[in-house]
Design a protein around this motif. Structure first.
Motif, PDB file in Angstrom:
ATOM      1  N   ALA A  11      22.800  -6.071 -44.202  1.00  0.00           N
ATOM      2  CA  ALA A  11      22.754  -5.924 -43.335  1.00  0.00           C
ATOM      3  C   ALA A  11      24.067  -5.462 -42.916  1.00  0.00           C
ATOM      4  CB  ALA A  11      22.637  -7.458 -42.703  1.00  0.00           C
ATOM      5  N   ARG A  72      33.405  -4.406 -33.033  1.00  0.00           N
ATOM      6  CA  ARG A  72      31.956  -3.008 -32.326  1.00  0.00           C
ATOM      7  C   ARG A  72      32.186  -2.920 -30.621  1.00  0.00           C
ATOM      8  NH1 ARG A  72      27.428  -1.533 -34.285  1.00  0.00           N
ATOM      9  NH2 ARG A  72      25.740  -1.169 -33.145  1.00  0.00           N
ATOM     10  N   THR A  75      31.907  -4.397 -27.183  1.00  0.00           N
ATOM     11  CA  THR A  75      31.643  -6.099 -27.587  1.00  0.00           C
ATOM     12  C   THR A  75      32.313  -6.709 -27.510  1.00  0.00           C
ATOM     13  OG1 THR A  75      32.441  -6.463 -29.729  1.00  0.00           O
ATOM     14  CG2 THR A  75      30.433  -6.142 -29.577  1.00  0.00           C
ATOM     15  N   THR A 111      23.223  -0.862 -23.506  1.00  0.00           N
ATOM     16  CA  THR A 111      22.379  -1.424 -24.232  1.00  0.00           C
ATOM     17  C   THR A 111      20.807  -0.440 -24.234  1.00  0.00           C
ATOM     18  OG1 THR A 111      22.268  -3.547 -24.609  1.00  0.00           O
ATOM     19  CG2 THR A 111      23.620  -2.957 -25.148  1.00  0.00           C
ATOM     20  N   SER A 113      16.815  -1.746 -26.208  1.00  0.00           N
ATOM     21  CA  SER A 113      16.678  -3.066 -26.994  1.00  0.00           C
ATOM     22  C   SER A 113      15.132  -3.007 -26.676  1.00  0.00           C
ATOM     23  CB  SER A 113      17.221  -3.947 -26.675  1.00  0.00           C
ATOM     24  OG  SER A 113      16.881  -5.373 -25.104  1.00  0.00           O
ATOM     25  N   GLY A 205      15.666  -5.575 -40.214  1.00  0.00           N
ATOM     26  CA  GLY A 205      16.476  -5.792 -38.897  1.00  0.00           C
ATOM     27  C   GLY A 205      17.992  -4.862 -38.544  1.00  0.00           C
ATOM     28  N   PHE A 206      18.087  -3.348 -39.259  1.00  0.00           N
ATOM     29  CA  PHE A 206      19.269  -2.910 -38.482  1.00  0.00           C
ATOM     30  C   PHE A 206      17.648  -1.921 -37.170  1.00  0.00           C
ATOM     31  CE2 PHE A 206      20.526   1.338 -37.901  1.00  0.00           C
ATOM     32  CZ  PHE A 206      21.682   1.425 -37.484  1.00  0.00           C
ATOM     33  N   HIS A 208      16.068  -3.482 -35.594  1.00  0.00           N
ATOM     34  CA  HIS A 208      15.124  -4.166 -34.494  1.00  0.00           C
ATOM     35  C   HIS A 208      16.873  -4.706 -33.422  1.00  0.00           C
ATOM     36  CE1 HIS A 208      13.548  -7.442 -32.947  1.00  0.00           C
ATOM     37  NE2 HIS A 208      13.775  -8.562 -33.362  1.00  0.00           N
ATOM     38  N   ARG A 209      17.947  -4.313 -33.982  1.00  0.00           N
ATOM     39  CA  ARG A 209      19.062  -4.575 -33.301  1.00  0.00           C
ATOM     40  C   ARG A 209      18.749  -3.901 -32.271  1.00  0.00           C
ATOM     41  NH1 ARG A 209      23.595  -4.497 -38.232  1.00  0.00           N
ATOM     42  NH2 ARG A 209      22.803  -5.849 -39.221  1.00  0.00           N
ATOM     43  N   SER A 211      20.297  -0.867 -29.985  1.00  0.00           N
ATOM     44  CA  SER A 211      21.347   0.693 -30.089  1.00  0.00           C
ATOM     45  C   SER A 211      21.924   0.706 -28.497  1.00  0.00           C
ATOM     46  CB  SER A 211      20.393   1.488 -29.558  1.00  0.00           C
ATOM     47  OG  SER A 211      19.350   1.723 -28.782  1.00  0.00           O
ATOM     48  N   THR A 302      28.283  -8.795 -39.419  1.00  0.00           N
ATOM     49  CA  THR A 302      27.177  -9.190 -40.053  1.00  0.00           C
ATOM     50  C   THR A 302      25.978 -10.080 -40.351  1.00  0.00           C
ATOM     51  OG1 THR A 302      27.841 -10.478 -41.850  1.00  0.00           O
ATOM     52  CG2 THR A 302      28.009  -7.592 -42.478  1.00  0.00           C
ATOM     53  N   GLN A 303      24.754  -9.913 -40.276  1.00  0.00           N
ATOM     54  CA  GLN A 303      23.857 -11.320 -39.623  1.00  0.00           C
ATOM     55  C   GLN A 303      24.224 -12.232 -41.018  1.00  0.00           C
ATOM     56  OE1 GLN A 303      20.477  -8.785 -40.061  1.00  0.00           O
ATOM     57  NE2 GLN A 303      20.392  -8.780 -37.246  1.00  0.00           N
TER      58      GLN A 303
END
Length: 573
Positions: A11, A72, A75, A111, A113, A205-206, A208-209, A211, A302-303
């Motif tokens: 991840a 990031r 955030t 974002t 999603s 998983g990446f 699915h996050r 953007s 990381t997840q």
């Protein structure tokens, strides 16, 4: 433990795959890393006017602390980091050069999603979102009865635009070159009604996050007009009633229906460039600027947490380029050596084992951010400022595609043509012999040295700027040895196009990119302040500041004697 660690680390490694240029073999020469002597935590001390290793250490332990949560863009952690920079430049007495009299230029950051209730069905049977497929698109899309077509490799399609039109076209991906092709699709779209790309399951998983993107007409943020679906091999097999391996381009599959639900909303925390000016001393020249910049963001968290020490040992031996070497796996002999080193470390440091999920970004680009602060403090202390003004910009969103520097140069807070040069600082805290700092165009492994410094782009627009940097290094006895290997035309790493200096260069502004290169902690949770060489960083910073002063004091603008690129065209080194 190590097998679990490698899987858990994916991840954190996936972001690097989006820019890496293909699988590489481990470094031909392994240089053991020395024992770490710096502490995990460091109490801050008052800084002084001079550029010193102690000041850089104080600043970086603050800026790359766990409390910044990997910084990031968009955030809370990145907002804390930019708040820290703004407090410092205000304390130093610099002039705000952001918006509305502040030090901040806030990007229209949002974002995008995909709702987990989105559906993809084949012959009436639904595929599971998040485990069998994920999606990206500019907006919601509802498409029924889509013919499915196999397109071949995504970076070398075997079907024409006419064949793709109105269909769900599924591609395979070979190596990281496929990621570049996917990014091109996300920028340019496709004639297909939807595109599918077969990816390894951990990558879902990446994708699915959510953007992030800059919601501005001229931002050029990569996102797909055409829905792009990321499929596991098993999911692709359901589209073709069998594995796509071995299919010829143009092969047809089942009929699919897609209901992709996309949400658009502002980021919860502002994504901000920090902009400040030290006014020049010459009334005729102070309306011109020498820009010094770094990026204030990193890749976040990381997840799943991983064991810090074992990951660091693993990467140094097996993945000396960090995320750039993310596909490399340990040989049995390497694994045995890792286990030996880890056991020795544990015996010598009992009770220090820790799981880690924060990508602190100490070198990338905490080192650059605090270097710019350190230069600002020293320049502000001079009795006589340089003749031209110094423009300090801490760019946000470099890790997401140079978003902050792109936005600043498209929407500058000073006249764009008043910027005579830009000096970019990204990863200047390493570069010792045990670091693999990159590889030459012909694939030779590069290692650092006590006097090591990479320079990229310094002669590409202005011969004068590149020559001046070399003259300053010699005449003022900085004693650094420049490595131009990564600046070679056609270098597959394409570094000239991959950091914030290019946002300026595309407008014809002469640039120089200063870095001590890559290393095994690149884009990893192990990029922490205790692994930085502060003495070396201070030497690099003194050179860059010296160059800035010389450029600012010239009686003419740095001469541009090479062709200017198309500011909105693609970049190829």
């Amino acid at each position: 433990m190590m097998k679990r660690l490698v899987l858990a680390g994916l991840a954190g490694l996936v972001p690097g795959l989006l820019t890496a240029q293909g699988p590489k073999q481990p470094a031909a020469e392994y240089v053991p890393a020395p024992a770490t002597t710096l502490p995990l935590k460091h109490a801050p001390r008052p800084t002084e006017a001079a550029i010193t290793p102690g000041d850089l250490m104080t600043r970086l332990y603050i800026f790359a602390d766990d409390s910044m949560m990997g910084r990031r863009a968009g955030t809370e952690g990145n907002t804390r980091g930019t708040d820290y920079i703004a407090r410092e430049v205000k304390r130093l007495g610099l002039t705000p050069a952001g918006e509305d009299g502040t030090f901040f230029q806030t990007l229209p950051f949002k974002t995008r999603s995909v709702d987990s209730s989105s559906s993809l069905s084949v012959g009436g049977a639904a595929l599971a979102y998040g485990t069998e497929w994920a999606g990206r698109a500019d907006a919601s899309a509802k498409l029924a009865d889509l013919p499915v077509l196999f397109g071949g490799p995504v970076d070398d399609p075997g079907v024409s635009a006419d064949q793709m039109r109105g269909k769900l076209v599924v591609f395979t991906m070979q190596g990281n070159g496929g990621f570049r092709a996917v990014r091109a699709l996300m920028r340019q779209g496709s004639s297909a009604a939807a595109v599918g790309v077969v990816v390894p399951p951990p990558f879902l998983g990446f994708f699915h996050r959510p953007s992030t993107f800059v919601d501005a007409p001229d931002a050029g943020t990569p996102h797909p007009d055409t829905p792009i679906l990321f499929l596991t091999a098993e999911a692709a097999g359901k589209l073709f009633a069998g594995s796509p391996d071995g299919l010829a381009p143009g092969a047809t599959g089942a009929t699919a229906s897609l209901d992709l639900i996309v949400h658009l909303e502002p980021v919860p925390y502002p994504a901000r460039n920090v902009v400040a000016i030290l006014p020049g001393s010459d009334p005729k020249l102070r309306s011109e600027y020498v820009a010094i910049g770094a990026h204030n963001d990193h890749i976040g968290m990381t997840q799943r947490p991983v064991d810090h020490d074992s990951l660091r040992l693993y990467n140094h031996l097996v993945r000396p380029g960090g995320a750039e070497d993310s596909r490399a796996q340990a040989t049995p002999e390497q694994q045995q050596e890792i286990n030996r080193q880890l056991a020795a470390w544990r015996a010598a440091h009992p009770g220090t084992e820790r799981e880690d999920s924060i990508s602190n970004g100490a070198d990338d680009d905490g080192s650059g951010s605090v270097s710019v602060l350190e230069m600002a403090e020293h320049l502000a202390s001079l009795k006589t400022a340089p003749r031209r003004s110094i423009l300090f910009v801490w760019h946000v969103g470099e890790e997401l595609g140079m978003l902050g520097s792109g936005y600043f140069t498209d929407h500058p807070t000073v006249p764009r043509d008043s910027i005579v040069a830009q000096l970019n600082i990204d990863m200047v805290g390493r570069g010792a012999a045990w670091d693999v700092t990159g590889e030459s165009k012909d694939g030779q492994t590069l290692h650092g040295s006590p006097n090591y410094l990479q320079i990229v782009g310094s002669h590409r627009l202005s011969t004068e700027l590149g020559d001046l940097i070399e003259q300053v290094n010699r005449a003022d006895k900085h004693g650094l040895v420049f490595d131009y290997s990564m600046d070679a035309n056609g270098h597959p790493m394409n570094i000239y196009c991959r950091s914030d200096h290019y946002s300026y260069a595309r407008y014809g502004i002469p640039v120089a990119f200063f870095t001590t290169g890559g290393h095994s902690d690149y884009h990893q949770v192990t990029d922490e302040p205790q692994y930085i060489d502060y003495d070396h960083m201070a030497r690099v910073d003194r050179l860059i500041e010296d160059v800035a002063i010389h450029v600012a004091n010239l009686d003419h603008r740095v001469v541009v004697d090479h062709p200017r690129p198309d500011p909105h065209g693609s970049c190829q080194q």
